[in-house]
Each structure stands twice: as structure tokens, then as C-alpha cells.
Design a protein around this motif. Sequence first.
Motif, PDB file in Angstrom:
ATOM      1  N   GLY A 201       5.218   5.268  -2.412  1.00 57.52           N
ATOM      2  CA  GLY A 201       4.211   4.554  -3.183  1.00 57.52           C
ATOM      3  C   GLY A 201       4.397   3.045  -3.147  1.00 57.52           C
ATOM      4  O   GLY A 201       5.473   2.525  -2.871  1.00 57.52           O
TER       5      GLY A 201
ATOM      6  N   PHE B  21       5.747  10.671   1.544  1.00 57.57           N
ATOM      7  CA  PHE B  21       4.962   9.694   0.790  1.00 57.57           C
ATOM      8  C   PHE B  21       5.884   8.657   0.164  1.00 57.57           C
ATOM      9  O   PHE B  21       6.936   8.987  -0.393  1.00 57.57           O
ATOM     10  CB  PHE B  21       4.167  10.387  -0.318  1.00 57.57           C
ATOM     11  CG  PHE B  21       3.434   9.434  -1.234  1.00 57.57           C
ATOM     12  CD1 PHE B  21       2.176   8.967  -0.896  1.00 57.57           C
ATOM     13  CD2 PHE B  21       4.008   9.006  -2.417  1.00 57.57           C
ATOM     14  CE1 PHE B  21       1.501   8.076  -1.723  1.00 57.57           C
ATOM     15  CE2 PHE B  21       3.340   8.129  -3.267  1.00 57.57           C
ATOM     16  CZ  PHE B  21       2.080   7.662  -2.921  1.00 57.57           C
TER      17      PHE B  21
ATOM     18  N   ASP C  87      -4.443   2.794  -1.175  1.00 54.82           N
ATOM     19  CA  ASP C  87      -4.223   2.064  -2.418  1.00 54.82           C
ATOM     20  C   ASP C  87      -4.743   2.908  -3.577  1.00 54.82           C
ATOM     21  O   ASP C  87      -5.943   3.059  -3.751  1.00 54.82           O
ATOM     22  CB  ASP C  87      -4.957   0.722  -2.364  1.00 54.82           C
ATOM     23  CG  ASP C  87      -4.729  -0.124  -3.598  1.00 54.82           C
ATOM     24  OD1 ASP C  87      -3.827   0.205  -4.387  1.00 54.82           O
ATOM     25  OD2 ASP C  87      -5.457  -1.119  -3.777  1.00 54.82           O
ATOM     26  N   GLN C  88      -3.813   3.500  -4.342  1.00 53.45           N
ATOM     27  CA  GLN C  88      -4.163   4.331  -5.489  1.00 53.45           C
ATOM     28  C   GLN C  88      -5.182   5.415  -5.112  1.00 53.45           C
ATOM     29  O   GLN C  88      -6.185   5.604  -5.796  1.00 53.45           O
ATOM     30  CB  GLN C  88      -4.697   3.464  -6.632  1.00 53.45           C
ATOM     31  CG  GLN C  88      -3.656   2.484  -7.161  1.00 53.45           C
ATOM     32  CD  GLN C  88      -4.163   1.669  -8.332  1.00 53.45           C
ATOM     33  OE1 GLN C  88      -5.352   1.673  -8.637  1.00 53.45           O
ATOM     34  NE2 GLN C  88      -3.263   0.963  -8.988  1.00 53.45           N
TER      35      GLN C  88
ATOM     36  N   THR D  61       7.180   0.346  -9.192  1.00 53.30           N
ATOM     37  CA  THR D  61       7.112   1.798  -9.255  1.00 53.30           C
ATOM     38  C   THR D  61       8.487   2.430  -9.379  1.00 53.30           C
ATOM     39  O   THR D  61       8.683   3.363 -10.156  1.00 53.30           O
ATOM     40  CB  THR D  61       6.398   2.356  -8.007  1.00 53.30           C
ATOM     41  OG1 THR D  61       6.911   1.697  -6.838  1.00 53.30           O
ATOM     42  CG2 THR D  61       4.910   2.147  -8.082  1.00 53.30           C
TER      43      THR D  61
ATOM     44  N   TYR E   8       0.827  -1.201   0.000  1.00 56.81           N
ATOM     45  CA  TYR E   8       0.000   0.000   0.000  1.00 56.81           C
ATOM     46  C   TYR E   8       0.863   1.253   0.000  1.00 56.81           C
ATOM     47  O   TYR E   8       2.031   1.219   0.382  1.00 56.81           O
ATOM     48  CB  TYR E   8      -0.931   0.015   1.224  1.00 56.81           C
ATOM     49  CG  TYR E   8      -1.835  -1.183   1.308  1.00 56.81           C
ATOM     50  CD1 TYR E   8      -2.988  -1.266   0.545  1.00 56.81           C
ATOM     51  CD2 TYR E   8      -1.505  -2.261   2.141  1.00 56.81           C
ATOM     52  CE1 TYR E   8      -3.807  -2.389   0.597  1.00 56.81           C
ATOM     53  CE2 TYR E   8      -2.319  -3.380   2.204  1.00 56.81           C
ATOM     54  CZ  TYR E   8      -3.468  -3.444   1.422  1.00 56.81           C
ATOM     55  OH  TYR E   8      -4.263  -4.563   1.474  1.00 56.81           O
ATOM     56  N   ASP E   9       0.252   2.353  -0.431  1.00 55.76           N
ATOM     57  CA  ASP E   9       0.913   3.650  -0.334  1.00 55.76           C
ATOM     58  C   ASP E   9       0.915   4.078   1.132  1.00 55.76           C
ATOM     59  O   ASP E   9      -0.029   3.798   1.875  1.00 55.76           O
ATOM     60  CB  ASP E   9       0.154   4.713  -1.142  1.00 55.76           C
ATOM     61  CG  ASP E   9       0.057   4.362  -2.621  1.00 55.76           C
ATOM     62  OD1 ASP E   9       0.960   3.655  -3.116  1.00 55.76           O
ATOM     63  OD2 ASP E   9      -0.909   4.784  -3.271  1.00 55.76           O
TER      64      ASP E   9
ATOM     65  N   THR F 292       1.373   7.473   3.555  1.00 57.53           N
ATOM     66  CA  THR F 292       1.445   8.932   3.649  1.00 57.53           C
ATOM     67  C   THR F 292       1.522   9.327   5.112  1.00 57.53           C
ATOM     68  O   THR F 292       0.700   8.894   5.925  1.00 57.53           O
ATOM     69  CB  THR F 292       0.209   9.598   3.013  1.00 57.53           C
ATOM     70  OG1 THR F 292       0.059   9.147   1.664  1.00 57.53           O
ATOM     71  CG2 THR F 292       0.364  11.125   3.019  1.00 57.53           C
TER      72      THR F 292
END
Length: 263
Positions: A152, A150, A52-53, A157, A39-40, A42
Amino acid sequence: MKTLLLGMTLGCALLAPASSAWALGLGGDNDACDVSLNYDVTLTPKKLVIGDQGQERYRVEMDRLYVDGKEVTLDAKQKKLLTEYQQGMAKQLPEVVALVDEAMDMANAAVSTALTPLLGDETSTKLNDMMTQLHERVGKVVYHKGDTYFIGATDDTIDKAFDEEFSRQMEDLVMQSMGSIMINIGKSMMNGEGDFSERMDAFGKRMDKLGEEIDQQMDERSKALDKRADALCDDFQQLMAVEDQLRQSVPALSAYPLVSGRP
């Protein structure tokens, strides 16, 4: 190559004089950090968001947990684990971003030092533009803006920053610059004493010396980064142990493991 939360690998094949190749990496020798983010992540001063996106899966605000948009009731033990997890993330993410930034600076220095002396002004400008674009691509995956950090998700990626497009651009740049490169090489070979064979030998020795100097500079920086990454990896293992405890204690989090590929 996998996207790593810690010991993040950042590879870039760099052209150097005498056709030598360079590979830069972050991650040291610790395989325990060869993991992928699911997962991303932040981080801001007030909250930690796992998504997620763009879609939030869960977030942490001090000792309060929200999963799929709903607050989860926690007991004292769970709140303690949650706070420990958030504090660990608050420490680790800035360090990860700093490592990636350092790796990008290192890649830029290696490319510039290796190629710029052989290129004309126009081509050197194009090279700088390419490296700027590379920074921008990486900056979409790992960045620090103000008090927000952040990183990703997904395996590829970071790889996409060094994709076929970048390789093609580098190849095209070198091919377009062959004229300037050959002229500069010719000038270097013609300047000096002795016959042609002796000047060729002298030129080869100068290129070898330049390569050794660049190699030494990059090697020292790379070892320093590896050391930092290994230390960060040790902290990361402790943080993931806390996450395991938290997911076991809070069923709502069981479906959202942050990483995969752990040994």
C-alpha cells in the motif's frame, strides 16, 4: 518513518526486562531507499497494477500498457522497457513482502521473549491477541495472498500499525499485569541463597543475562535482515532507473511517478 518499497522500515518499541527498550527495523543503512510510495502496487502473474485507493492509474499486461483505462500504443523500444519494468517488479515485490513478514516474526519473538516470563497465563494470552491484531493491521498494508502481492501507498500506512492505539494497549496491558509481574519478580528474588541484598544482586544479574541473550538473538536477526534489505535496495535503484526511462519515453506515464523522496 516512511513507507518504503525497499528497505522498508518497520519499527516497534518493545518492552523488555529491566526496562530496556527494543527497536526493530528493516532498511539497513542505505538512505537511497528512504522513499515513499505514491501509489498502491498489486502484482499477479499476469499483470501489474498501480493504483490509488482502489482506483487504477495504470496497469501492465506483458508488453501492453493501459493508462487511465486506455491502451497506450508502444513501439518496440518502449515495449522492451515496459517488460523489463514488470519483470523487475515481479522479482522485487515478493522479496519485500518476505522481509516485512520476517520483521513481524522478529517483533513477535522479541515481545514474547521479553514479557512472557514475567506475565501470568491470562496476560500472556492478551499479549498474543495484541500481536495478532498488529499482524492484521500490517497485513492490510503489505500482504501476499495466493499468487497476489500487494504493497500500500502513503507515508503513514506502516506507522498506523504502531499508532497510539497500540501504544496505549501495551501500556494498559503492563499496568493491568503489574500484580503478576511483581509477584513473579518477588518469587525470583526470594528463591536463592544469601541475604536479601545478595538475592537482589543475583536477581539483577539474571535479568541482565536474559537481556543480553535476547539482545544477541535479535541483533543477529536484525543484521541478517539489514543485509537482505541493502541488497534489495541496490536492485530497487536499478528498477527505478528503468521506471525513469519508461516515464520519459511514454508521456502518458509522466504524471504517475511510483515513488517520492528520492535523493
